[in-house]
Design an enzyme around this catalytic site. Structure first.
Site, PDB file in Angstrom:
ATOM      1  N   ARG A 123       0.842  -1.180   0.000  1.00  0.00           N
ATOM      2  CA  ARG A 123       0.000   0.000   0.000  1.00  0.00           C
ATOM      3  C   ARG A 123       0.881   1.235   0.000  1.00  0.00           C
ATOM      4  NH1 ARG A 123      -5.023  -1.727   2.098  1.00  0.00           N
ATOM      5  NH2 ARG A 123      -4.926  -3.739   3.081  1.00  0.00           N
ATOM      6  N   THR A 124       0.315   2.320  -0.508  1.00  0.00           N
ATOM      7  CA  THR A 124       1.041   3.582  -0.457  1.00  0.00           C
ATOM      8  C   THR A 124       1.046   4.069   0.980  1.00  0.00           C
ATOM      9  OG1 THR A 124       0.199   4.132  -2.642  1.00  0.00           O
ATOM     10  CG2 THR A 124       1.130   5.922  -1.342  1.00  0.00           C
ATOM     11  N   SER A 125       2.231   4.338   1.518  1.00  0.00           N
ATOM     12  CA  SER A 125       2.280   4.828   2.885  1.00  0.00           C
ATOM     13  C   SER A 125       2.824   6.239   2.953  1.00  0.00           C
ATOM     14  CB  SER A 125       3.124   3.904   3.751  1.00  0.00           C
ATOM     15  OG  SER A 125       4.399   3.748   3.146  1.00  0.00           O
TER      16      SER A 125
END
Lengths: 268, 268
Positions: free
Chosen positions: A29-31
């Site tokens: 996921r984009t963090s």
């Protein structure tokens, strides 16, 4: 290409590093954003809408890409500007271009209609982006962007100028003046004070330029090389070439710091 | 004609180059009770004759609202029509959620055509046994009337009639369609009733129980006019002299129509 796939995107389906993660039941996921653009400003004026952005993409604290284009055409009547993760902005731009192509190619009408009325209007693009961003947010894998959408609300002669905002969590609103990032703190108050519905194009441009100058002074991720773009009823989308704005660092506030604390604690 | 060998599967061509299953499906449409439609420069009107299976039963609903700006009139297998209506409603709703604007009816109708065609090219499915008259009003392009067919062909019409004894309706419409463009809403409704009156069985008549009208237009959401609300129009029709006189001349010319009124209870 869909931007609303399960977390991990298309990488999840191909062999490679993420397939090992998949085997573990994990996902990507984009963090945090890596290559980022800063503010984008927008203002309506007499006869159209105008956006402004600088041409910098930062790599953390490094001013890495100094000719990045953050104002792009989505379709023949819609302009988008993006701050935040640049790769996500590029993906969004490609997706919108693919949609526009599909609109043009799809023989929607049973007659020959080549007047662009089958393309989405700016308002529809804005609403579509809202749906995409909100969907991604709900999967906890956002497209890390703040977007401005400029154009007209209808693809017809009597469409009104449209200016809308969408952020990475799917917040969407429209207004006469909008700004993203630092611009919403530093530039928006200036835009709102100076805004008039009958602003001429030159006045709107000067106003945006002034705000971009203020942003360069005070936003440490900003650049003094800016780009202006506009959408008008007659000429559609026009994106101007970038240019440098002049700055002046000899005003009192920068030269003579307050309280005369040059020697000592370096107060500003 | 020895066409029995080639008519069991929809994926089998006859030697004459016909898909007999599709043609049989089109026969089904002709068994449904009549449905008419016409448009002016500002409105689209649908009219339908509601059949009741027996004196004890209600009259089968023939007009379905799809969205504020789209509605359909059906002739043929009611269950197939409901399935299509459900899909159309879903598409319209999704479009409104994503794009913030009503779905363009031309787009809905081309997707509907594709859906119909798919069933004519798969071994495991059968064509839809229903014809639809799709009435809509689009902001961008005005009023529209489309006719669908089990074959997947979709055409746009100024006026059309489908179902049992619809030839009388068509004859009436051909005679009068040139006056539809400038007609008022009420005039258009009267035309629909007159066209329908010719499609009633020999000894029957158009009443507020078996008649059904729907209208959609600029600034006016799709609305049904039935029962008591329909009575004023029926009274006006009676004042004129019934209207059936106009329409029954060409009944005998149509070879395809048969008087199988109550044979198939599934179709209305």
């Amino acid at each position: 290409m869909s931007l609303s796939l399960a977390p991990g995107g298309s990488a999840a389906r191909s062999s490679g590093p993420s397939s090992e993660l998949d085997a573990l039941g994990a996902s990507e996921r984009t963090s945090r954003p890596i290559v980022t653009g800063t503010s984008v400003l927008g203002i309506k004026y007499q006869g159209g809408v105008m956006l402004a952005a600088d041409t910098l993409c930062s790599y953390g604290t490094m001013a890495k890409y100094k000719d990045a284009r953050r104002l792009l055409e989505a379709n023949s009547g819609t302009l988008i500007g993006g701050g935040g993760e640049y790769s996500d902005f590029q993906a969004i731009s490609m997706m919108l271009k693919a949609n526009a192509m599909e609109d043009r190619c799809l023989s929607d009408s049973l007659y020959d209609e080549d007047d662009g009325t089958t393309e989405e209007s700016a308002k529809e693009v804005w609403s579509y982006l809202r749906a995409v961003m909100y969907n991604r947010r709900n999967k906890m894998n956002p497209l890390w962007n703040d977007l401005l959408v400029a154009g007209f609300d209808k693809k017809s002669k009597d469409g009104k100028p449209f200016l809308g905002f969408v952020d990475k969590i799917g917040t969407a609103y429209e207004d006469d003046c909008v700004a993203t990032g630092f611009g919403s703190y530093l530039a928006l108050p200036i835009l709102r004070e100076k805004y008039r519905p009958d602003l001429e194009e030159g006045e709107a441009r000067a106003l945006l330029e002034d705000c971009m100058r203020v942003l360069f002074y005070r936003d440490c991720r900003a650049l003094n090389r800016i780009q202006i773009a506009k959408v008008t009823a007659e000429s559609g989308v026009i994106i101007h070439e970038p240019y440098e704005i002049d700055t002046s660092w000899d005003s009192e506030a920068f030269v003579q710091s307050k309280g005369g604390l040059d020697e000592g604690d370096g107060g500003w | 004609m020895f066409r029995n060998q080639y008519d069991t599967d929809v994926t089998v061509w006859s030697p004459e180059g016909r898909l007999l299953q599709v043609e049989y499906a089109m026969e089904s449409v002709k068994q449904g009770s009549a449905c008419v439609g016409m448009r002016s420069s500002s409105h689209t009107v649908l009219g339908a004759l509601k059949r009741s299976v027996s004196e004890l039963s209600s009259h089968q609903k023939k007009i379905i609202e799809i969205d504020d700006h789209i509605g359909i009139g059906i002739a043929g297998l009611t269950a197939d029509a409901r399935s299509l209506a459900k899909w159309m409603m879903n598409e319209c709703l999704n479009h409104k959620y994503v794009y913030g604007t009503p779905m363009p009816s031309s787009r809905l109708v081309t997707d509907l055509a594709d859906r119909h065609q798919r069933t004519t090219q798969t071994y495991v499915r059968r064509p839809y046994g229903v014809g639809l008259l799709v009435a809509s009003y689009d902001e961008k392009t005005g009023p529209h009337l489309y006719q669908t067919c089990p074959s997947g062909n979709i055409y746009e019409y100024y006026a059309s009639a489908i179902g049992a004894r619809s030839q009388s309706g068509r004859t009436y419409l051909e005679k009068h369609y040139e006056s539809f463009e400038e007609a008022s809403k009420d005039d258009l409704i009267m035309h629909a009733l007159r066209a329908l009156a010719g499609c009633v069985t020999g000894d029957g008549e158009l009443t507020r129980d078996n008649g059904s009208i729907a209208v959609v237009g600029k600034g006016e959401s799709f609305i049904l006019i039935e029962g008591d609300e329909l009575q004023p129009y029926l009274d006006r029709l009676e004042l004129e002299g019934g209207g059936a006189a106009d329409a029954d001349e060409d009944d005998d010319d149509d070879d395809d129509e048969e008087e199988k009124t109550d044979a198939m209870e599934t179709e209305q």
